[in-house]
Design a protein around this motif. Structure first.
Motif, PDB file in Angstrom:
ATOM      1  N   PRO A 178     -17.011 -15.953 -34.014  1.00 59.30           N
ATOM      2  CA  PRO A 178     -17.445 -14.787 -34.790  1.00 59.30           C
ATOM      3  C   PRO A 178     -18.200 -15.157 -36.059  1.00 59.30           C
ATOM      4  N   GLY A 179     -17.891 -16.309 -36.636  1.00 56.23           N
ATOM      5  CA  GLY A 179     -18.574 -16.723 -37.850  1.00 56.23           C
ATOM      6  C   GLY A 179     -20.037 -17.056 -37.638  1.00 56.23           C
ATOM      7  N   LYS A 180     -20.418 -17.224 -36.389  1.00 57.27           N
ATOM      8  CA  LYS A 180     -21.810 -17.566 -36.072  1.00 57.27           C
ATOM      9  C   LYS A 180     -22.636 -16.322 -35.734  1.00 57.27           C
ATOM     10  N   ILE A 181     -21.971 -15.161 -35.707  1.00 56.80           N
ATOM     11  CA  ILE A 181     -22.632 -13.931 -35.280  1.00 56.80           C
ATOM     12  C   ILE A 181     -22.799 -12.984 -36.463  1.00 56.80           C
ATOM     13  N   SER A 182     -23.992 -12.446 -36.604  1.00 56.84           N
ATOM     14  CA  SER A 182     -24.231 -11.386 -37.582  1.00 56.84           C
ATOM     15  C   SER A 182     -24.750 -10.157 -36.838  1.00 56.84           C
ATOM     16  N   VAL A 183     -24.862  -9.044 -37.531  1.00 57.62           N
ATOM     17  CA  VAL A 183     -25.347  -7.799 -36.931  1.00 57.62           C
ATOM     18  C   VAL A 183     -26.559  -7.321 -37.717  1.00 57.62           C
ATOM     19  N   ALA A 184     -27.580  -6.909 -36.987  1.00 57.21           N
ATOM     20  CA  ALA A 184     -28.765  -6.304 -37.592  1.00 57.21           C
ATOM     21  C   ALA A 184     -29.254  -5.198 -36.674  1.00 57.21           C
ATOM     22  N   TYR A 185     -29.317  -4.003 -37.188  1.00 55.49           N
ATOM     23  CA  TYR A 185     -29.833  -2.900 -36.379  1.00 55.49           C
ATOM     24  C   TYR A 185     -31.329  -3.072 -36.153  1.00 55.49           C
ATOM     25  N   PRO A 186     -31.824  -2.629 -35.007  1.00 55.40           N
ATOM     26  CA  PRO A 186     -33.261  -2.745 -34.727  1.00 55.40           C
ATOM     27  C   PRO A 186     -34.099  -2.092 -35.815  1.00 55.40           C
ATOM     28  N   ALA A 187     -35.207  -2.729 -36.108  1.00 57.58           N
ATOM     29  CA  ALA A 187     -36.095  -2.213 -37.154  1.00 57.58           C
ATOM     30  C   ALA A 187     -36.800  -0.954 -36.658  1.00 57.58           C
ATOM     31  N   ILE A 188     -36.773   0.083 -37.473  1.00 61.89           N
ATOM     32  CA  ILE A 188     -37.463   1.334 -37.166  1.00 61.89           C
ATOM     33  C   ILE A 188     -38.253   1.762 -38.401  1.00 61.89           C
ATOM     34  N   ASP A 189     -39.518   2.055 -38.191  1.00 58.31           N
ATOM     35  CA  ASP A 189     -40.377   2.538 -39.272  1.00 58.31           C
ATOM     36  C   ASP A 189     -40.175   4.052 -39.374  1.00 58.31           C
ATOM     37  N   VAL A 190     -39.333   4.478 -40.311  1.00 58.13           N
ATOM     38  CA  VAL A 190     -38.965   5.889 -40.411  1.00 58.13           C
ATOM     39  C   VAL A 190     -40.173   6.748 -40.761  1.00 58.13           C
ATOM     40  N   ARG A 301     -31.351   2.944 -29.285  1.00 58.71           N
ATOM     41  CA  ARG A 301     -32.485   3.214 -30.172  1.00 58.71           C
ATOM     42  C   ARG A 301     -32.855   4.692 -30.132  1.00 58.71           C
ATOM     43  N   SER A 302     -32.841   5.265 -28.929  1.00 59.74           N
ATOM     44  CA  SER A 302     -33.171   6.691 -28.814  1.00 59.74           C
ATOM     45  C   SER A 302     -32.185   7.541 -29.595  1.00 59.74           C
ATOM     46  N   THR A 303     -30.909   7.158 -29.578  1.00 55.72           N
ATOM     47  CA  THR A 303     -29.901   7.895 -30.347  1.00 55.72           C
ATOM     48  C   THR A 303     -30.274   7.928 -31.825  1.00 55.72           C
ATOM     49  N   LEU A 304     -30.649   6.770 -32.379  1.00 58.97           N
ATOM     50  CA  LEU A 304     -30.991   6.698 -33.791  1.00 58.97           C
ATOM     51  C   LEU A 304     -32.262   7.488 -34.084  1.00 58.97           C
ATOM     52  N   GLU A 305     -33.231   7.462 -33.168  1.00 56.00           N
ATOM     53  CA  GLU A 305     -34.463   8.227 -33.363  1.00 56.00           C
ATOM     54  C   GLU A 305     -34.183   9.726 -33.325  1.00 56.00           C
ATOM     55  N   TYR A 306     -33.313  10.166 -32.390  1.00 56.44           N
ATOM     56  CA  TYR A 306     -32.914  11.583 -32.375  1.00 56.44           C
ATOM     57  C   TYR A 306     -32.328  11.972 -33.731  1.00 56.44           C
ATOM     58  N   MET A 307     -31.445  11.108 -34.239  1.00 57.41           N
ATOM     59  CA  MET A 307     -30.768  11.396 -35.509  1.00 57.41           C
ATOM     60  C   MET A 307     -31.770  11.489 -36.654  1.00 57.41           C
ATOM     61  N   LEU A 308     -32.716  10.548 -36.694  1.00 62.72           N
ATOM     62  CA  LEU A 308     -33.700  10.539 -37.781  1.00 62.72           C
ATOM     63  C   LEU A 308     -34.548  11.807 -37.777  1.00 62.72           C
ATOM     64  N   LEU A 309     -34.744  12.399 -36.597  1.00 57.82           N
ATOM     65  CA  LEU A 309     -35.536  13.622 -36.490  1.00 57.82           C
ATOM     66  C   LEU A 309     -34.667  14.870 -36.640  1.00 57.82           C
ATOM     67  N   GLY A 310     -33.413  14.691 -37.014  1.00 58.27           N
ATOM     68  CA  GLY A 310     -32.547  15.827 -37.309  1.00 58.27           C
ATOM     69  C   GLY A 310     -32.151  16.646 -36.113  1.00 58.27           C
ATOM     70  N   ARG A 311     -32.021  16.007 -34.961  1.00 55.51           N
ATOM     71  CA  ARG A 311     -31.625  16.730 -33.755  1.00 55.51           C
ATOM     72  C   ARG A 311     -30.115  16.628 -33.548  1.00 55.51           C
ATOM     73  N   ALA A 312     -29.564  17.635 -32.882  1.00 51.19           N
ATOM     74  CA  ALA A 312     -28.168  17.555 -32.445  1.00 51.19           C
ATOM     75  C   ALA A 312     -28.103  16.555 -31.294  1.00 51.19           C
ATOM     76  N   VAL A 313     -27.194  15.594 -31.391  1.00 52.39           N
ATOM     77  CA  VAL A 313     -27.175  14.473 -30.450  1.00 52.39           C
ATOM     78  C   VAL A 313     -25.857  14.440 -29.685  1.00 52.39           C
ATOM     79  N   ILE A 314     -25.985  14.223 -28.361  1.00 54.17           N
ATOM     80  CA  ILE A 314     -24.828  13.963 -27.499  1.00 54.17           C
ATOM     81  C   ILE A 314     -25.007  12.555 -26.952  1.00 54.17           C
TER      82      ILE A 314
END
Length: 543
Positions: A178-190, A301-314
């Motif tokens: 675990p010490g060798k692993i980091s987390v980075a969310y995919p880059a999105i140009d908002v 990624r689609s989930t995050l894009e839906y959220m950024l556009l203010g949509r209700a997400v399932i």
């Protein structure tokens, strides 16, 4: 700093999330460090990725190689040799590139292909692995050398392993420290996303007056479009109707299965397939409800894009989407193993416009907070820079290993030589065969002449026999005619002899009668009478 990034794909049909992340990371990295020099190595043939890289002025090298995480393991000997030959040739090419460019850092994007990581180890260059998928859980892929071995090598070949979600990080921790692993969310140009969403609709979308559900993504079984179709069908049976727009490309067979699914569910009139759209975000803007229905998406990624556009997400309650959404506050999570769970989530939003609006606003706020949090691209770039500058000792690989890269090429030369020898032998065999065929042709010609002569002789003999038979028949008829004539003549002669005998007998009788009546007869009887009596007496005495 000089950086080389390996992309397992050139995005031949569409630019996916992995390629979009590369492009946005390059943009942000250049903004943060204008002196950074980034080049990309991508799997051939060239595709949409190279087009976008050219727009950014990023050098791209396209080479042929294959994968070690793939839809189906390669087992056929010929296929194993062919793919490994290409893979090792790719490693050799990348090693040469790294040395010539004096590269400071190598990054492998996705777990699909390890060849840049191996090249980095051979060239002694620090390497970072960007893991954007589970492999098996999301895409159903297989591991050519085994799952544990694959992730073990990922750890061994990398100074840092970067997961695109905490869900993926937890998954990797089964094999990697675990010490060798980091987390980075995919880059999105908002800003770019919001700008694109304001563009006119790329297609004509007729409004039915029903709540609209939009789902963006590749048409595939693992993406779960079929779940949404079935849920909409069940809601129609319960008296609630929704219109659905599927945005994305897919194989013809995958689309056909979804069309059949819609027909079976009785919702063909409610479902529309827009096909791939270069800019799907104006369509997403029109959605009342957005859905991510994948079986287990590593990030979403689609989930995050839906959220950024203010949509209700399932979205599913597993994978990356489960850490992006807060269930009941900025979206609804459903259980992928329970169809009723998705139906209930759709029903909740379909019947409550105010809830959709409040969740959509909360989703946009949370998305921006996530992109500004601990897992940002800026943090990632700082980590990458640290790895490139670190003096951490790296395990050296013996030089002899690099020489092994030439084995497939040498084997190919050997095979080509054998093939040339075989071709030469084949040519000689073909020449010999041609001579044999020519001799056979001459024999056949001679046989043909002989057969023709025999046929002519046979016809001649047959004609002669026929003529002889005709002659014998004629002779036989002549003989029969002669025999008939002879019989007739003999019969006539016999009749004539018989008639003459009768005539002679009659004439003799007449002469006798005439003689007896003559005087001579009477004198003779007188003269011969005693002599006759004496003769009788003598015969009597002798007796």
């Amino acid at each position: 700093m000089k950086v080389v990034i390996l992309s397992h794909s050139s995005a031949w049909e569409h630019i996916g999330g992995a390629e979009l992340s590369i492009l946005q990371t390059i943009r942000q990295w250049r903004e943060l460090d204008p002196d950074v020099e980034i080049s990309v190595v991508a799997r051939g043939p060239s595709g949409l990725l190279q087009v976008e890289l050219a727009k950014l002025g990023v050098p791209a090298t396209t080479i042929e190689f294959d994968a070690w995480v793939l839809p189906q393991r390669i087992t056929a000997p010929e296929d194993v040799f062919r793919t490994q030959r290409a893979n090792l040739a790719a490693v050799k090419t990348i090693v040469k590139m790294l040395r010539m460019q004096q590269t400071d850092l190598v990054i492998t994007n996705t777990i699909i292909s390890p060849w840049a990581a191996i090249a980095a180890a051979l060239a002694g260059v620090p390497h970072v692995w960007m893991v954007r998928e589970f492999g098996d859980l999301d895409h159903g892929h297989q591991f050519q050398i085994g799952q544990a071995e694959t992730f073990g090598d990922i750890a061994r070949l990398s100074a840092l392993v970067v997961a695109n979600s905490t869900a993926v990080k937890r998954h990797l921790e089964n094999w990697i420290d675990p010490g060798k692993i980091s987390v980075a969310y995919p880059a999105i140009d908002v800003q770019r996303l919001e700008s694109q969403s304001a563009h006119p609709l790329p297609i004509e979308v007729q409004s039915s007056g029903l709540p609209r559900v939009v789902m963006v993504g590749r048409l595939a079984e693992s993406k779960g479009q079929w779940r949404l179709v079935r849920a909409v069908g069940e809601l129609r049976r319960r008296g609630v109707e929704l219109e659905v727009l599927f945005v994305g490309h897919g194989e013809a067979a995958d689309k056909e299965r979804l069309v059949d699914e819609a027909q079976s569910a009785g919702v063909s009139d409610l479902v529309t397939f827009t096909g791939p759209l270069e800019n799907p975000f104006p369509v997403v803007r029109t959605a009342d409800i957005t859905v991510m229905a994948s079986t287990n998406e590593a990030f979403g990624r689609s989930t995050l894009e839906y959220m950024l556009l203010g949509r209700a997400v399932i979205a599913p309650d597993v994978g990356g989407s489960a850490e992006l959404l807060v269930d009941g506050r900025c979206g609804v999570l459903f259980d992928v193993s329970n169809p009723a769970s998705l139906e209930d989530a759709l029903l909740t939003y379909a019947t409550d416009p105010l809830l959709r609006a409040s969740h959509g606003a909360a989703a946009a706020k949370r998305a921006r907070a996530l992109l500004a949090g601990a897992f940002t691209t800026e943090v990632l770039i700082a980590q990458l820079t640290d790895v490139a500058a670190s003096q951490v000792p790296r395990a050296s690989i013996p030089h002899v290993v690099e020489s092994w890269l030439d084995i497939p090429a040498a084997a190919q030369l050997h095979f080509d030589s054998l093939a040339a020898q075989a071709q030469l032998a084949l040519n000689k065999s073909e020449e010999a065969l041609a001579l044999k065929e020519e001799a056979l042709a001459l024999k056949e010609a001679a046989f043909t002449v002989l057969e023709d002569q025999v046929a002519r002789d046979r016809d001649s003999y047959t004609e002669k026999l026929r003529a002889l038979a005709q002659d014998q028949s004629v002779q036989r008829r002549h003989m029969e005619d002669a025999q008939s004539i002879l019989k007739r003549e003999n019969a006539a002669l016999s009749e004539e002899l018989a008639r003459r005998e009768l005539d002679h007998a009659s004439e003799l009788e007449r002469l006798r009668a005439e003689f007896r009546g003559s005087r001579t007869w009477r004198v003779g009887r007188v003269l011969l009478g005693p002599a006759t009596a004496v003769k009788r007496a003598l015969r009597s005495s002798r007796g």
